[in-house]
Design an enzyme around this catalytic site. Structure first.
Site, PDB file in Angstrom:
ATOM      1  N   CYS A 233       8.033  60.654  48.483  1.00 55.73           N
ATOM      2  CA  CYS A 233       8.338  60.507  47.057  1.00 55.73           C
ATOM      3  C   CYS A 233       8.350  61.828  46.307  1.00 55.73           C
ATOM      4  O   CYS A 233       8.808  61.882  45.161  1.00 55.73           O
ATOM      5  CB  CYS A 233       7.328  59.563  46.405  1.00 55.73           C
ATOM      6  SG  CYS A 233       7.360  57.877  47.066  1.00 55.73           S
ATOM      7  N   HIS A 312       1.259  71.526  50.397  1.00 50.70           N
ATOM      8  CA  HIS A 312       1.452  70.743  51.627  1.00 50.70           C
ATOM      9  C   HIS A 312       0.134  70.746  52.404  1.00 50.70           C
ATOM     10  O   HIS A 312      -0.313  71.783  52.880  1.00 50.70           O
ATOM     11  CB  HIS A 312       2.561  71.364  52.464  1.00 50.70           C
ATOM     12  CG  HIS A 312       3.126  70.427  53.503  1.00 50.70           C
ATOM     13  ND1 HIS A 312       2.331  69.682  54.338  1.00 50.70           N
ATOM     14  CD2 HIS A 312       4.408  70.121  53.825  1.00 50.70           C
ATOM     15  CE1 HIS A 312       3.098  68.958  55.133  1.00 50.70           C
ATOM     16  NE2 HIS A 312       4.363  69.202  54.843  1.00 50.70           N
ATOM     17  N   HIS A 400       4.640  60.874  38.745  1.00 48.01           N
ATOM     18  CA  HIS A 400       5.319  59.943  39.650  1.00 48.01           C
ATOM     19  C   HIS A 400       4.762  58.532  39.516  1.00 48.01           C
ATOM     20  O   HIS A 400       3.557  58.297  39.674  1.00 48.01           O
ATOM     21  CB  HIS A 400       5.174  60.417  41.093  1.00 48.01           C
ATOM     22  CG  HIS A 400       5.590  59.410  42.111  1.00 48.01           C
ATOM     23  ND1 HIS A 400       6.824  58.792  42.094  1.00 48.01           N
ATOM     24  CD2 HIS A 400       4.923  58.885  43.181  1.00 48.01           C
ATOM     25  CE1 HIS A 400       6.896  57.954  43.104  1.00 48.01           C
ATOM     26  NE2 HIS A 400       5.762  57.974  43.770  1.00 48.01           N
ATOM     27  N   ASN A 433       8.747  51.510  41.450  1.00 49.51           N
ATOM     28  CA  ASN A 433       8.619  52.793  42.133  1.00 49.51           C
ATOM     29  C   ASN A 433       9.967  53.108  42.783  1.00 49.51           C
ATOM     30  O   ASN A 433      10.325  52.534  43.808  1.00 49.51           O
ATOM     31  CB  ASN A 433       7.512  52.722  43.184  1.00 49.51           C
ATOM     32  CG  ASN A 433       7.291  54.047  43.901  1.00 49.51           C
ATOM     33  OD1 ASN A 433       8.132  54.944  43.858  1.00 49.51           O
ATOM     34  ND2 ASN A 433       6.142  54.177  44.564  1.00 49.51           N
TER      35      ASN A 433
END
Length: 527
Positions: A233, A312, A400, A433
């Site tokens: 995402c 990450h 998000h 979503n």
């Protein structure tokens, strides 16, 4: 619309004064070097000229330059130094990246799925146990989704039609809708796009989706194309960051970024509970964003990209395994979400804001944060880490819309108000979503509501499998008028925002199938 039709007429060309100004700045180091050379050579040139020529130029520029070069050799050195400095500045200065226009996808009414319709279709497909149906119903009641999210036709048909053909039909509809929308609104022809980036995490076809776009719209042969998959995402911000880097080396061009996710082949039809959650959250959506590094576009652009920060944590096993696509014992493929997801997301966010904070926060907040770090690491004081107040750095937050739990936790930890969270909560309610495109529905919401003012700063935060947390910071270059044509929120401005309760019961029997049948979930075991 024809496959080769060119959309829009292109951006208006820069006027002659602007073009001349850019050429002067770009060649400043050469002009300074030339001036230094003339000053240094003027005395010798004056002595070498014949007497008549010297007399002719006695009161002219050459005489003045000769005197300057003879009496002040340091001037020549200074000009050379200035030329070198100008060259170094021109080489090292990053090209500004502007967001010219964006477009969000709205599926047709035939794709709208109320929560009752969703549960009824899940039940009638006959692939879920009673316990799984009861679990999905409880999750949907607590999800924060509303009554008008969208499913692909393949999942709300009887029986379901999950195959590569219907998956492509879903993705093609989204891609064509947003690409044509953004090019039309920006007035840019497809042939003007020099960089093309597409991201869809769970569906990657051959030929690629970038090839599909290039073929349909007749893009030029040297377009720089990248097709991203498996990035989760947060891939939308990854695509923006990649576009930013490419626009540093490809001058005077546009970058088209398309973000979406495919639902058809990724709905889970089994009974493994950690894999059922995605059925209640993910819905059809997509967005296209047109970026530019052309200085002539600054006057009409909406935003300038200020920072991108990518985190990450794939090196950590817990982070790597918390969101995975896998098969269950019956061979059904789906995406499994681990119970450690919120913990992992919190760790990724802390890492991300540790990098982002010094770039955006006022000094007072940075000093407070540094003080707690020193107390804990140097003096072993065991003081609770100070979380900076990012409301002092940003005016708008696009978080998000991964689920109600994610939004609740971010609202608490970042100390945000209901006003700050409204774009994310309304996006989750209206569209569900939509994976990497959710951030753009949120930004479009703020635009539609007339919230974006010139100088405002926007923080986009995305989370994705791997595990990743990525941020983008934008500065509004102009006030964006609310209710623009083409904004996905414009038709519903009068009824938004709406109240979304923590738990909203679903009565699936209120939905009737075309054949007159209804469906009722039998109450399964709690847990």
């Amino acid at each position: 619309m024809g496959r080769r039709e060119v959309l829009g007429g292109g951006a208006p060309p820069a006027n002659n004064a602007q073009a001349l100004g850019r050429r002067v700045v770009g060649h400043l180091h050469l002009l300074l070097a030339g001036a230094a050379l003339i000053i240094a050579a003027a005395p010798r040139l004056s002595a070498a000229l014949p007497a008549p020529a010297n007399r002719l130029l006695a009161n002219g520029l050459l005489r003045e330059l000769a005197a300057l070069g003879a009496s002040a050799p340091a001037v020549a050195v200074a000009c050379w130094a200035a030329a070198v400095a100008a060259w170094a500045y021109a080489v090292s200065r990053p090209r500004p990246v502007y967001l010219v226009e964006l477009s969000g996808y709205i599926a047709g009414e035939a794709h709208e799925a109320s929560r009752a319709k969703t549960i009824a279709h899940f039940g009638r497909c006959g692939r879920f146990s009673e316990a799984s149906m009861a679990f999905q119903k409880r999750m949907l009641e607590r999800s924060g989704l509303g009554e008008r999210t969208h499913f692909p036709a393949s999942l709300i048909s009887v029986p379901v039609d999950m195959c590569l053909r219907t998956a492509r039909e879903e993705s093609h509809a989204v891609i064509y809708g947003v690409v044509e929308g953004v090019l039309r609104r920006a007035g840019v022809a497809a042939a003007e796009v020099g960089v093309l980036i597409f991201n869809s995490s769970l569906l990657s076809t051959t030929p690629s989706f970038t090839s599909l776009i290039a073929n349909r719209y007749g893009m030029r042969h040297d377009v720089v194309a990248h097709n991203l998959s498996g990035m989760g995402c947060s891939a939308g911000i990854i695509a923006i960051d990649l576009a930013k880097r490419l626009l540093q080396v490809h001058p005077d061009t546009y970058a088209l970024v398309v973000s979406t996710e495919n639902i058809t082949l990724n709905a889970y039809m089994g009974n493994n509970r950690p894999m059922l959650v995605t059925n209640t959250l993910f819905r059809v959506g997509g967005a296209a964003i047109l970026l530019s590094n052309r200085r002539a576009d600054r006057a009409r652009a909406k935003y300038q990209l200020i920072h991108t920060v990518r985190t990450h944590r794939g090196a950590h096993d817990q982070s790597f395994r918390c969101v995975t696509q896998e098969e269950d014992d019956a061979g059904c493929v789906g995406v499994s979400l681990s119970k450690e997801l919120m913990l992992v997301a919190g760790e990724a966010l802390r890492t991300n804001i540790t990098t982002l904070g010094p770039l955006v926060l006022p000094m007072s907040e940075q000093l407070r944060f540094l003080a707690t770090v020193v107390l804990n690491r140097v003096f072993r004081a065991n003081v609770r880490a100070y979380l900076p107040d990012f409301r002092l750095a940003f005016d708008h937050f696009c978080i998000h819309a991964g689920g109600r739990g994610v939004l609740d936790e971010l609202e608490r930890s970042l100390k945000l108000s209901a006003w700050h969270m409204e774009p994310s909560r309304m996006t989750l309610c209206r569209f569900g979503n939509t994976s990497s495109s959710s951030l753009w529905y949120e930004l479009a919401y703020s635009e539609a509501k007339g919230r974006i003012r010139k100088g405002d700063r926007v923080w986009q935060i995305a989370f994705g499998s791997g595990f990743k947390c990525n941020s983008a910071v934008w500065k509004a270059l102009r006030t964006v008028d609310g209710g623009e044509e083409g904004n996905p929120w414009t038709p519903e401005l009068d009824v938004l925002p709406i109240h979304v309760p923590k738990v909203s019961p679903v009565d699936e029997t209120t939905y009737t199938f075309p054949d007159g049948a209804t469906y009722k979930v039998e109450r399964g075991p709690q847990g």
